[in-house]
Enzyme design. Structure first.
Site, PDB file in Angstrom:
ATOM      1  N   ASP A 213      22.503   5.655 -20.342  1.00 16.65           N
ATOM      2  CA  ASP A 213      21.995   4.474 -20.516  1.00 16.65           C
ATOM      3  C   ASP A 213      21.480   4.024 -19.410  1.00 16.65           C
ATOM      4  O   ASP A 213      19.886   4.163 -18.999  1.00 16.65           O
ATOM      5  CB  ASP A 213      23.210   3.538 -20.916  1.00 16.65           C
ATOM      6  CG  ASP A 213      22.601   1.961 -20.995  1.00 16.65           C
ATOM      7  OD1 ASP A 213      21.571   1.853 -20.955  1.00 16.65           O
ATOM      8  OD2 ASP A 213      23.618   1.393 -21.681  1.00 16.65           O
ATOM      9  N   THR A 214      21.916   3.393 -18.465  1.00 17.63           N
ATOM     10  CA  THR A 214      21.355   2.714 -16.906  1.00 17.63           C
ATOM     11  C   THR A 214      20.941   4.262 -16.297  1.00 17.63           C
ATOM     12  O   THR A 214      20.378   4.318 -15.270  1.00 17.63           O
ATOM     13  CB  THR A 214      22.313   2.113 -16.121  1.00 17.63           C
ATOM     14  OG1 THR A 214      23.630   2.725 -15.925  1.00 17.63           O
ATOM     15  CG2 THR A 214      22.619   0.827 -16.863  1.00 17.63           C
TER      16      THR A 214
ATOM     17  N   ASP B 263      32.606  12.140 -16.907  1.00 16.11           N
ATOM     18  CA  ASP B 263      34.096  11.471 -17.050  1.00 16.11           C
ATOM     19  C   ASP B 263      34.906  11.912 -17.600  1.00 16.11           C
ATOM     20  O   ASP B 263      34.822  12.894 -18.434  1.00 16.11           O
ATOM     21  CB  ASP B 263      33.664   9.924 -17.288  1.00 16.11           C
ATOM     22  CG  ASP B 263      32.931   9.818 -18.847  1.00 16.11           C
ATOM     23  OD1 ASP B 263      33.327  10.808 -19.425  1.00 16.11           O
ATOM     24  OD2 ASP B 263      32.013   8.749 -18.995  1.00 16.11           O
TER      25      ASP B 263
ATOM     26  N   ARG C 235      29.903   2.303 -28.419  1.00 18.57           N
ATOM     27  CA  ARG C 235      30.595   2.548 -27.325  1.00 18.57           C
ATOM     28  C   ARG C 235      31.833   1.504 -27.170  1.00 18.57           C
ATOM     29  O   ARG C 235      32.753   1.655 -26.758  1.00 18.57           O
ATOM     30  CB  ARG C 235      29.854   2.294 -26.070  1.00 18.57           C
ATOM     31  CG  ARG C 235      29.054   3.624 -25.839  1.00 18.57           C
ATOM     32  CD  ARG C 235      27.983   3.392 -24.456  1.00 18.57           C
ATOM     33  NE  ARG C 235      26.905   2.738 -24.972  1.00 18.57           N
ATOM     34  CZ  ARG C 235      25.800   2.508 -24.072  1.00 18.57           C
ATOM     35  NH1 ARG C 235      25.843   2.827 -23.158  1.00 18.57           N
ATOM     36  NH2 ARG C 235      24.761   1.732 -24.615  1.00 18.57           N
TER      37      ARG C 235
ATOM     38  N   LYS D  24      35.258   9.212 -12.989  1.00 15.90           N
ATOM     39  CA  LYS D  24      34.660   8.070 -13.018  1.00 15.90           C
ATOM     40  C   LYS D  24      35.351   6.603 -13.331  1.00 15.90           C
ATOM     41  O   LYS D  24      36.041   6.827 -14.164  1.00 15.90           O
ATOM     42  CB  LYS D  24      33.289   8.164 -13.869  1.00 15.90           C
ATOM     43  CG  LYS D  24      32.288   6.958 -14.048  1.00 15.90           C
ATOM     44  CD  LYS D  24      31.393   7.049 -15.134  1.00 15.90           C
ATOM     45  CE  LYS D  24      31.937   6.526 -16.493  1.00 15.90           C
ATOM     46  NZ  LYS D  24      30.853   6.549 -17.607  1.00 15.90           N
TER      47      LYS D  24
HETATM   48  C1  R5P Z   1      30.511   6.814 -21.521  1.00 15.99           C
HETATM   49  O1  R5P Z   1      31.521   6.956 -22.118  1.00 15.99           O
HETATM   50  C2  R5P Z   1      29.186   7.581 -21.943  1.00 15.99           C
HETATM   51  O2  R5P Z   1      29.609   8.782 -22.328  1.00 15.99           O
HETATM   52  C3  R5P Z   1      28.161   7.596 -21.042  1.00 15.99           C
HETATM   53  O3  R5P Z   1      28.619   8.397 -19.791  1.00 15.99           O
HETATM   54  C4  R5P Z   1      27.710   6.217 -20.630  1.00 15.99           C
HETATM   55  O4  R5P Z   1      27.428   5.484 -21.738  1.00 15.99           O
HETATM   56  C5  R5P Z   1      26.379   6.373 -19.866  1.00 15.99           C
HETATM   57  O5  R5P Z   1      26.282   4.876 -19.292  1.00 15.99           O
HETATM   58  P1  R5P Z   1      25.388   4.765 -18.030  1.00 15.99           P
HETATM   59  O6  R5P Z   1      24.092   5.785 -18.112  1.00 15.99           O
HETATM   60  O7  R5P Z   1      24.905   3.365 -17.951  1.00 15.99           O
HETATM   61  O8  R5P Z   1      26.095   4.987 -16.862  1.00 15.99           O
END
Ligand code: R5P
Length: 312
Positions: free
Chosen positions: A221-222, A168, A95, A191
């Site tokens: 992730d989260t 996003d 990322r 987003k």
């Molecule tokens: C961001 O660009 C990725 O595609 C995911 O949307 C992001 O890593 C998700 O992170 P989280 O679940 O912490 O919001």
């Protein structure tokens, strides 16, 4: 004749077992363990001299998973394997793929450097966070897409009046590709990230009222991005919301939050990262056969482009 051998680190042994089962071979015997201070030791139990060696390891957290892969590549190089292919179903540290503010690292490039310096001759990976990471490697990299297995699952639900949402702006290309293949409309959720791991939704672009919506993301992730998106779509009048995500990082209590989410009906993820006891709402779809096919074709020097064709 050069033989192919498939070995695995310890981060995703379950997926490696599926891969070798699909190939009809056994996993190479290895001895990998930690010293009492945590340092990793790895050995190939059998001769790999002159072999076409594939080492499977996902590099999700902790960083020891990445380090274990580097150690295995180094061991294979010193044991004179003819060619070493690192199969990295989930490529961690992806990322941070650009300098988006002063004095930060581009970790995706750093990891690419580490892998090639350790001795990887080629890389096979699944759904990189961003396509430009391919260019961070000066060795061949095959970029597979889990959409080949995930789309079939969504189609099997027989949903009508469908739209596909990108949670996003970065996910628009992927969502558009899913929308095209699922014959649905495209929805984009705007987003913002005011801080690390915080996701705020400001706008929804597209028609969502009474639509069955498939939300597609590469990483959870989260879970904040995904769950906020699902809730915003539900509030805007969406009917069913189905989630699709390739890499289920699911840090903290994310899995529990997905299970409890009233907005989200069902979720498909892949096994690029192993999950312990996922709830019924989260269905795991394997990329094992996809990786097995990629190994076979790579070993036979056949094209694997049909495995990663995707309209972008
Ligand atoms: C961001 O660009 C990725 O595609 C995911 O949307 C992001 O890593 C998700 O992170 P989280 O679940 O912490 O919001």
């Amino acid at each position: 004749m050069v033989e192919f051998i498939v070995a695995s680190g310890r981060s995703n042994k379950a997926l490696a077992e599926k891969v070798v089962k699909a190939l009809g071979v056994d996993l190479a015997k290895t001895d990998i363990h930690n010293f009492s201070d945590g340092e990793i030791w790895a050995k190939f139990e059998d001769n790999v001299r002159g072999d076409d060696l594939f080492i499977l390891q996902s590099t999700h957290s902790p960083a020891d998973n990445l380090f274990e892969l580097l150690i295995m590549i180094d061991a294979a190089k010193r044991a004179s394997a003819k060619r070493i292919t690192a199969i990295i179903p989930y490529f961690g540290y992806a990322r941070q793929d650009r300098k988006d503010q002063p004095r930060v690292s581009i970790t995706a490039k750093l990891v690419a450097n580490l892998l090639t310096r350790a001795g990887a001759d080629r890389i096979i990976t699944v759904d990189l966070h961003s396509s430009q990471i391919q260019g961070f490697f000066d060795v061949p990299l095959d970029h597979l897409y889990a959409s080949t297995v995930l789309i079939k699952k969504i189609k099997s639900l027989g949903l009508s009046n469908l739209a596909v949402a990108a949670p996003d702006v970065g996910g628009v290309k992927t969502a558009r590709s899913y929308a095209k293949r699922l014959d649905g409309e495209l929805v984009v959720v705007d987003k913002r990230r005011p801080a690390h791991n915080v996701a705020e939704i400001s706008h929804i672009i597209g028609e969502v009222k009474d639509k069955n919506i498939v939300v597609v993301d590469d990483i959870i992730d989260t879970g904040n991005t995904f769950l906020n998106c699902a809730e915003a779509l539900k509030k805007a009048g969406a009917a069913k919301i189905i989630g699709v995500c390739v890499h289920p990082v699911f840090s903290g209590n994310a899995m529990e939050r997905f299970d409890k989410s009233e907005a989200l009906e069902l979720m498909f993820v892949t096994d690029t990262i192993p999950l312990i006891n996922p709830p019924d709402k989260i269905k795991v779809v394997s990329v094992g056969e996809l990786l097995a096919e990629a190994i076979k074709r790579t070993h036979d020097n056949r094209s694997i482009s049909s495995l990663f064709e995707i309209e972008r």
